[in-house]
Design a protein around this motif. Structure first.
Motif, mmCIF file in Angstrom:
data_model
loop_
_atom_site.group_PDB
_atom_site.id
_atom_site.type_symbol
_atom_site.label_atom_id
_atom_site.label_comp_id
_atom_site.label_asym_id
_atom_site.label_seq_id
_atom_site.Cartn_x
_atom_site.Cartn_y
_atom_site.Cartn_z
ATOM 1 N N SER A 85 0.840 -1.200 -0.166
ATOM 2 C CA SER A 85 -0.072 -0.120 -0.030
ATOM 3 C C SER A 85 1.077 1.268 0.022
ATOM 4 O O SER A 85 2.037 1.128 0.236
ATOM 5 N N GLY A 86 0.239 2.318 -0.057
ATOM 6 C CA GLY A 86 0.980 3.399 0.014
ATOM 7 C C GLY A 86 1.573 3.768 1.358
ATOM 8 O O GLY A 86 2.721 4.072 1.410
ATOM 9 N N HIS A 101 1.870 13.551 4.351
ATOM 10 C CA HIS A 101 0.690 12.628 4.606
ATOM 11 C C HIS A 101 1.526 11.840 5.852
ATOM 12 O O HIS A 101 2.582 11.726 6.261
ATOM 13 N N SER A 119 1.709 8.881 6.538
ATOM 14 C CA SER A 119 2.481 7.559 6.499
ATOM 15 C C SER A 119 4.047 8.166 6.362
ATOM 16 O O SER A 119 4.950 7.346 6.879
ATOM 17 N N GLU A 148 4.532 16.089 -1.687
ATOM 18 C CA GLU A 148 3.200 15.313 -2.223
ATOM 19 C C GLU A 148 2.991 16.092 -3.610
ATOM 20 O O GLU A 148 2.888 17.465 -3.446
ATOM 21 N N ASP A 158 5.736 11.989 -3.514
ATOM 22 C CA ASP A 158 4.480 11.185 -3.375
ATOM 23 C C ASP A 158 3.466 11.366 -4.536
ATOM 24 O O ASP A 158 3.018 12.611 -4.352
ATOM 25 N N ALA A 181 0.601 10.151 -5.001
ATOM 26 C CA ALA A 181 -0.583 9.422 -4.781
ATOM 27 C C ALA A 181 -1.778 9.699 -5.507
ATOM 28 O O ALA A 181 -2.333 8.966 -5.968
ATOM 29 N N THR A 209 0.654 5.168 -5.899
ATOM 30 C CA THR A 209 -0.518 4.093 -5.466
ATOM 31 C C THR A 209 -1.308 3.779 -6.340
ATOM 32 O O THR A 209 -1.735 4.574 -7.328
HETATM 33 C C1 LIG Z 1 -0.145 11.441 -0.088
HETATM 34 C C2 LIG Z 1 -0.531 9.956 0.435
HETATM 35 N N1 LIG Z 1 0.281 9.088 0.315
HETATM 36 C C3 LIG Z 1 0.090 7.522 0.608
HETATM 37 C C4 LIG Z 1 -1.028 7.261 1.114
HETATM 38 C C5 LIG Z 1 -1.336 5.930 1.499
HETATM 39 O O1 LIG Z 1 -1.718 5.272 0.493
HETATM 40 P P1 LIG Z 1 -2.475 3.732 0.515
HETATM 41 O O2 LIG Z 1 -4.157 4.230 0.813
HETATM 42 O O3 LIG Z 1 -2.329 3.051 -0.459
HETATM 43 O O4 LIG Z 1 -2.131 3.163 1.808
HETATM 44 C C6 LIG Z 1 -2.188 8.367 1.097
HETATM 45 C C7 LIG Z 1 -3.625 7.855 1.401
HETATM 46 O O5 LIG Z 1 -4.472 8.401 1.308
HETATM 47 C C8 LIG Z 1 -1.825 9.372 0.588
HETATM 48 O O6 LIG Z 1 -2.907 10.595 0.485
#
Ligand SMILES: Cc1ncc(COP(=O)(O)O)c(C=O)c1O
Length: 386
Positions: free
Chosen positions: A98-99, A124, A126, A168, A198, A200, A229
């Motif tokens: 996953s992201g 984010h 994460s 991002e 990122d 995503a 992602t």
């Molecule tokens: C900028 C960003 N990076 C990473 C993620 C995480 O991705 P994933 O939903 O695949 O875990 C998100 C999730 O919303 C996000 O907004």
């Protein structure tokens, strides 16, 4: 004797008191609702049954990898997807579950001695968790403020061996874009700067082949680490990191979320591959999304009387108070519109909002209905936005 769970109970009570209590929502897929809460930006969900039927009719993949990428015997579909991504980006790709796995795994792994991370203030969760896992030294620059970043780069240049700048391309809550051109200029000025981008919310949505904002602006080779992602515009799940061959090998050896977690199911990976082929050709949908996003941003600016930060398909309606945001989201919900109230800790205090997430399958009638509902709800809750 004190109940050993009382501390947890107290935290839940406090969250309720502050209008920050969360619950998993009910399934809302039945009925004639308009969903502006998800991230299916190209609207692939509206063709879900044909896509599934077509895919399952010829798919030969299985439902479990049974081990992590480091151990699994089933690698064919994973490799095929990585090869496709490598072809598209021109550099090696590494899949993550996953992201969240990608950011926590890559960021924590990159933290070797001599590294400092310089992160945009709105990065984010994460990434933040990756920094904490890696016990990394980091500083944050004011959101999208390249001058502030410049000062931080000057400050940390002499006392570090590498400075990893994290941004991002489309910010998930404000919908605005990273100042990519300026980040690339800074990379030229500071030879020890590494750019971590990122994508995503831009993967599938921006660029000639949907590869992201870096593709659209011609900076694909400048992002040293590019994260994409599959759970958003790509209508699947999982994530990938595009890097140099050196960093690819480094991550295979050090990224704990890759090494210690069962790999994505082959069925999911082969589905993702087909979705990528499909979305790479969806320029019509990308154009349509751009147009309806612009129109919707203008609408929100007009009714709030303020400029909207968004430059994309994610459009916030700023409210500035958790209770009011919840009320407005529930009122919209009663009108058949699903859009989420975003509160702390996802946004800073005072940044509470309704997040509208647009997609290319919205019809002109849907948009008329959404605008009408927003006007009505805001009128009923006059002065509820800041
Ligand atoms: C900028 C960003 N990076 C990473 C993620 C995480 O991705 P994933 O939903 O695949 O875990 C998100 C999730 O919303 C996000 O907004």
């Amino acid at each position: 004797m004190e109940n050993k769970f009382a501390g947890y109970q107290q935290i839940l009570e406090d969250l309720k008191e502050e209008n920050r209590f969360r619950q998993i929502p009910h399934d809302r897929t039945s009925g004639n609702r308009i969903d502006l809460s998800g991230n299916d930006y190209l609207g692939l969900n509206s063709h879900a049954s044909e896509l599934h039927e077509e895919f399952l009719a010829h798919s030969d993949s299985t439902l479990s990898s049974s081990a992590s990428r480091i151990l699994a015997s089933k690698q064919r579909h994973h490799k095929e997807l990585e090869n496709l991504l490598e072809e598209l980006y021109g550099r090696p790709a590494l899949l993550f579950n996953s992201g969240f796995h990608a950011n926590t795994g890559v960021i924590s792994a990159l933290n070797i001695p001599g590294t400092v991370f310089l992160c945009d203030k709105l990065i984010h969760a994460s990434v933040i968790d990756g920094l904490a896992m890696g016990k990394a030294e980091f500083a944050r620059w004011k959101h999208n403020d390249a001058e502030h970043l410049h000062r931080l780069l000057q400050k940390y240049e002499a006392r570090s061996r590498r400075m990893i700048v994290v941004a991002e391309s489309i910010y998930s809550m404000d919908g605005d874009l990273a100042p990519l051109e300026k980040l690339v200029e800074l990379k030229r000025e500071f030879p020890t700067m590494i750019l971590y981008l990122d994508e995503a919310h831009a993967f599938g949505v921006r660029g000639q082949h949907g590869l992201g904002l870096a593709e659209e602006l011609g900076y694909m080779d400048e992002a040293d680490i590019l994260i994409g992602t599959f759970g958003k515009a790509c209508y699947s799940s999982g994530a990938f990191a595009i890097t140099s061959p050196l960093l690819h090998s480094f991550l295979v050896n050090t990224a704990r979320s890759l090494i210690f977690s069962t790999a994505l199911p082959p069925l999911n990976v082969s589905w993702t591959k087909e979705m990528i082929v499909r979305i790479s050709k969806m320029n019509g949908e990308r154009e349509k999304l751009k147009e309806i996003s612009k129109d919707f941003r203008n609408f929100i600016s007009e009714i709030t009387g303020t400029e909207n930060p968004s430059q994309s398909q994610i459009v916030p309606l700023m409210i500035g108070d958790a209770e009011k945001a919840l009320k407005i989201a529930s009122a919209l919900n009663r009108e058949g519109i699903d859009a989420l109230a975003i509160r702390r800790p996802t946004v800073p205090p005072g940044g509470e909002r309704i997040r509208f997430s647009l997609n290319a399958s919205l019809s002109p009638d849907d948009l008329i209905k959404v605008k009408k509902a927003i006007r009505k709800v805001l009128l009923e809750n006059e002065n509820q936005f800041s």
